[in-house]
Enzyme design. Structure first.
Site, PDB file in Angstrom:
ATOM      1  CE  LYS A  85      47.459 -17.916 117.734  1.00  0.00           C
ATOM      2  NZ  LYS A  85      48.948 -18.326 116.869  1.00  0.00           N
ATOM      3  NE  ARG A 138      43.300 -24.487 111.641  1.00  0.00           N
ATOM      4  CZ  ARG A 138      42.039 -22.880 111.065  1.00  0.00           C
ATOM      5  NH1 ARG A 138      42.928 -21.899 111.554  1.00  0.00           N
ATOM      6  NH2 ARG A 138      41.027 -23.060 111.734  1.00  0.00           N
ATOM      7  NE  ARG A 191      46.293 -20.354 108.122  1.00  0.00           N
ATOM      8  CZ  ARG A 191      47.406 -18.966 109.123  1.00  0.00           C
ATOM      9  NH1 ARG A 191      47.031 -19.693 110.257  1.00  0.00           N
ATOM     10  NH2 ARG A 191      46.305 -17.808 108.890  1.00  0.00           N
ATOM     11  CD  GLU A 208      48.626 -25.017 114.905  1.00  0.00           C
ATOM     12  OE1 GLU A 208      47.550 -24.653 114.316  1.00  0.00           O
ATOM     13  OE2 GLU A 208      49.367 -24.006 115.421  1.00  0.00           O
ATOM     14  CG  PHE A 246      41.118 -26.467 117.307  1.00  0.00           C
ATOM     15  CD1 PHE A 246      40.815 -25.708 116.439  1.00  0.00           C
ATOM     16  CD2 PHE A 246      42.996 -25.866 117.100  1.00  0.00           C
ATOM     17  CE1 PHE A 246      41.244 -25.328 114.726  1.00  0.00           C
ATOM     18  CE2 PHE A 246      43.636 -26.127 115.611  1.00  0.00           C
ATOM     19  CZ  PHE A 246      42.412 -25.354 114.459  1.00  0.00           C
ATOM     20  CE  LYS A 275      46.126 -13.255 115.113  1.00  0.00           C
ATOM     21  NZ  LYS A 275      46.801 -14.277 113.153  1.00  0.00           N
TER      22      LYS A 275
HETATM   23  P1  AMP Z   1      48.375 -17.524 112.887  1.00  0.00           P
HETATM   24  O1  AMP Z   1      47.966 -18.137 111.900  1.00  0.00           O
HETATM   25  O2  AMP Z   1      48.666 -15.943 114.298  1.00  0.00           O
HETATM   26  O3  AMP Z   1      46.688 -15.900 112.765  1.00  0.00           O
HETATM   27  O4  AMP Z   1      46.948 -17.684 114.501  1.00  0.00           O
HETATM   28  C1  AMP Z   1      46.021 -18.651 113.792  1.00  0.00           C
HETATM   29  C2  AMP Z   1      46.312 -20.240 113.557  1.00  0.00           C
HETATM   30  O5  AMP Z   1      46.884 -20.308 115.159  1.00  0.00           O
HETATM   31  C3  AMP Z   1      45.549 -20.889 113.723  1.00  0.00           C
HETATM   32  O6  AMP Z   1      45.433 -20.627 111.798  1.00  0.00           O
HETATM   33  C4  AMP Z   1      46.167 -21.554 113.366  1.00  0.00           C
HETATM   34  O7  AMP Z   1      47.089 -22.063 113.075  1.00  0.00           O
HETATM   35  C5  AMP Z   1      47.079 -21.598 115.303  1.00  0.00           C
HETATM   36  N1  AMP Z   1      46.282 -22.267 116.335  1.00  0.00           N
HETATM   37  C6  AMP Z   1      47.069 -22.733 117.433  1.00  0.00           C
HETATM   38  N2  AMP Z   1      45.967 -23.290 118.306  1.00  0.00           N
HETATM   39  C7  AMP Z   1      44.597 -22.785 117.816  1.00  0.00           C
HETATM   40  C8  AMP Z   1      43.400 -22.643 118.249  1.00  0.00           C
HETATM   41  N3  AMP Z   1      43.725 -23.632 119.877  1.00  0.00           N
HETATM   42  N4  AMP Z   1      42.550 -23.041 117.807  1.00  0.00           N
HETATM   43  C9  AMP Z   1      42.757 -21.925 116.053  1.00  0.00           C
HETATM   44  N5  AMP Z   1      43.933 -22.607 115.983  1.00  0.00           N
HETATM   45  C10 AMP Z   1      45.167 -22.478 116.476  1.00  0.00           C
END
Ligand code: AMP
Length: 557
Positions: A246, A251, A266, A296, A337, A419
């Site tokens: 991650k 995004r 996004r 990403e 990804f 996550k």
């Molecule tokens: P969050 O913003 O904490 O809800 O986490 C989701 C975000 O993690 C996604 O919108 C992506 O921008 C980011 N992200 C980073 N690595 C990945 C991955 N391998 N797959 C999907 N999202 C990822």
């Protein structure tokens, strides 16, 4: 349709907080609206004049509203500002001042909903010198011909502040009910089109099934649920899991069609122009006539080659000049990804296993330019733990765990992605108020009231002031004050209430229960981490996430 009919519905919606009741009110109202008017009526019910995916902004300031109200009511701008500071809502101010105006009914005609949306839309088309007067005239035309209550809703729509509780879930259910459609199909089409006006029309014409995904128009992306630990991900997602790095970037949804490449955040904002480096990398290294890929974009340090946190590169999203230099200063690696569409085929119903296999074939990887996200496919809890630890040791923020057999479904879903982070998840909150500082900070708004969301409402979760810079570098009090000032709705002494627009990322040590804030929770030692230009307002942290972090934090400490 007369605008007054719509106003009646706004008032009915405001009288109830019950979801089902709201759904019934909207469903009953829209089911008999003809094809020609339906789309615009849905937008107006949602409090917008363009579909959600459309980036155009109305761009009419509160100052101009005051001017328009002054012209229509015969009161001075000063007088109107005074009423505003008492009432705190320009919509209500409009209602108040226009109720008492000397009416000449002769010149008045009944307002049509089409005319309201048309005039407000025109505001976004005008730019540059001499346009202010024309903008004003579109609005005074509406206000002259409206009664006081209509004026209230017109003003709220112009300021994008109409909140009568028509969040997308309610709109989805209302459309399904009105036109006798399966809610799942309505939602699916809504995710593809990001336009409930169009979805309503298709539902009425029974054509939901005809809709296909097309590159060129941003769609809603798949999101992850927060996991407590690795065992929980196995419980939820199955026996064979994909653990992916991650990365802390931003995004990007990348579309290729007719030889063009377009990049969307996004927030569905088109950022193609800001990233010619990414456009070039995708053009040269991803095969295919047309596609939509999910990625990403991560910044790295040119010298050490190590990844940098999002906040270090966030300025690239907004920067529209001197791009060549900033590409060198803040280079980006694209981590791909997922793939959602390929060579005229929608891949949403294919499994992640199949989608990733396709990516492996079509992407030519170049480290620190364009790569596939590193991952481990495993059925072993221990191996997953090891991968997680390795990622944390490398300084990553955590891992994503995905069900290998999952289809691509926009939004957050049980059974799709999760996550896992070692730190307490930072909160993405919106600033709803601010306070002027003391002493040398007296000219700046230096403490910020922040809120999370709950069903379209904003609930306070604390005040933050730590982490903002006093001087030059980074985000300063001065810059934040400049961003917030035009959004002020009301001021009492040193405290202001602002329109919820500026989204910030906030770190903290702990979440506590607190009766002082409307969410019932408070962030302890909140720290400002940065602005989140890339996130839409409806994706700020939800109260359920706050509760989840609250419940999970004991295990983490
Ligand atoms: P969050 O913003 O904490 O809800 O986490 C989701 C975000 O993690 C996604 O919108 C992506 O921008 C980011 N992200 C980073 N690595 C990945 C991955 N391998 N797959 C999907 N999202 C990822």
């Amino acid at each position: 349709m007369l605008y007054s009919e719509l106003v009646k519905i706004y008032q009915e919606l405001e009288r109830t907080t019950k979801r089902l009741k709201k759904t019934d009110i909207i469903a009953d109202f829209i089911k008999n609206i003809n094809e020609k008017e339906l789309k615009n009526v849905i937008y107006l019910l949602e409090g917008r004049v363009f579909p959600e995916w459309d980036e155009r902004k109305i761009g009419f300031s509160t100052r101009l509203i005051i001017k328009a109200l002054s012209q229509c009511s015969g009161r001075s701008a000063k007088e109107i500002e005074n009423i505003w500071s008492k009432k705190g809502d320009l919509g209500i101010v409009a209602e108040t001042v226009l109720e008492k105006r000397a009416q000449s009914t002769l010149t008045k005609r009944k307002l049509d909903a089409e005319e309201v949306i048309r005039n407000i839309r025109k505001l976004s088309e005008l730019e540059g010198k001499g346009t202010v007067a024309r903008k004003l005239s579109y609005i005074t035309e509406l206000l002259f011909n409206s009664n006081a209550v209509e004026a209230k809703y017109i003003v709220k729509t112009i300021l994008e502040e109409l909140r009568v509780g028509t969040a997308s879930g309610i709109m989805r259910d209302s459309i399904a009910k009105a036109f006798n459609q399966d809610v799942r199909n309505v939602e699916k089409t809504g995710d593809l089109l990001v336009d409930y006006g169009e979805v309503a029309l298709l539902s009425k014409e029974n054509k939901l099934k005809d809709i296909s995904l097309k590159p060129g128009r941003p769609l809603k992306l798949m999101l992850a649920l927060l996991a407590k630990d690795i065992p929980e991900t196995f419980e939820n997602l199955g026996k064979l899991l994909v653990c992916e790095e991650k990365l802390d970037g931003f995004r990007l949804e990348i579309h290729k069609y007719n030889g063009n490449i377009r990049l969307f955040t996004r927030n569905m904002e088109d950022v193609t122009k800001q990233f010619p480096d990414i456009v070039d990398a995708v053009k040269k290294n991803v095969d295919g006539k047309n596609f939509i890929i999910d990625c990403e974009a991560v910044g790295f340090n040119n010298k050490t080659r190590r990844y940098m946190p999002f906040q270090n590169i966030s300025q690239r999203i907004k920067r529209k000049y001197d791009i060549d230099n900033i590409i060198k200063e803040l280079p980006i690696e694209l981590n791909i990804f997922d793939i959602i569409f390929y060579n005229d085929t929608n891949l949403m119903d294919e499994t992640l296993r199949e989608r990733r296999a396709l990516l492996e074939k079509i992407v030519h990887q170049i480290p620190r330019k364009i790569v596939l996200t590193k991952r481990l496919v495993t059925d072993s809890l221990e191996k997953a733990e090891e991968f997680y630890k390795k990622c944390l040791n490398e300084g990553l923020e955590g891992i994503m765990i995905k069900n290998l057999e999952s289809i691509y479904r926009p939004g957050r879903y049980v059974n799709g992605w999760m996550k896992l982070k070692n730190i307490l998840e930072p909160v993405d909150a919106v600033i709803v108020g601010a306070i002027y500082g003391n002493g040398k900070r007296a000219k700046w708004l230096s403490s910020y009231v922040i809120a999370c969301q709950s069903e379209g409402k904003f609930l306070d979760i604390g005040k933050v002031s730590t982490g903002v810079k006093e001087k030059t570098e980074g985000l300063t009090y001065k810059k934040l004050t400049e961003l917030l000032k035009p959004l002020i709705i009301e001021q009492k002494g040193k405290e202001v209430i602002v329109k919820p627009k500026i989204i910030i990322e906030v770190g903290y040590e702990e979440i506590q229960k607190s009766p002082s804030y409307s969410s019932g929770f408070a962030l302890r030692f909140p720290k400002f981490l940065g602005l989140r230009y890339d996130k839409p307002l409806n994706e700020i942290s939800d109260i359920n996430l706050i509760k989840k972090i609250y419940n999970s934090q004991r295990g983490k400490k």
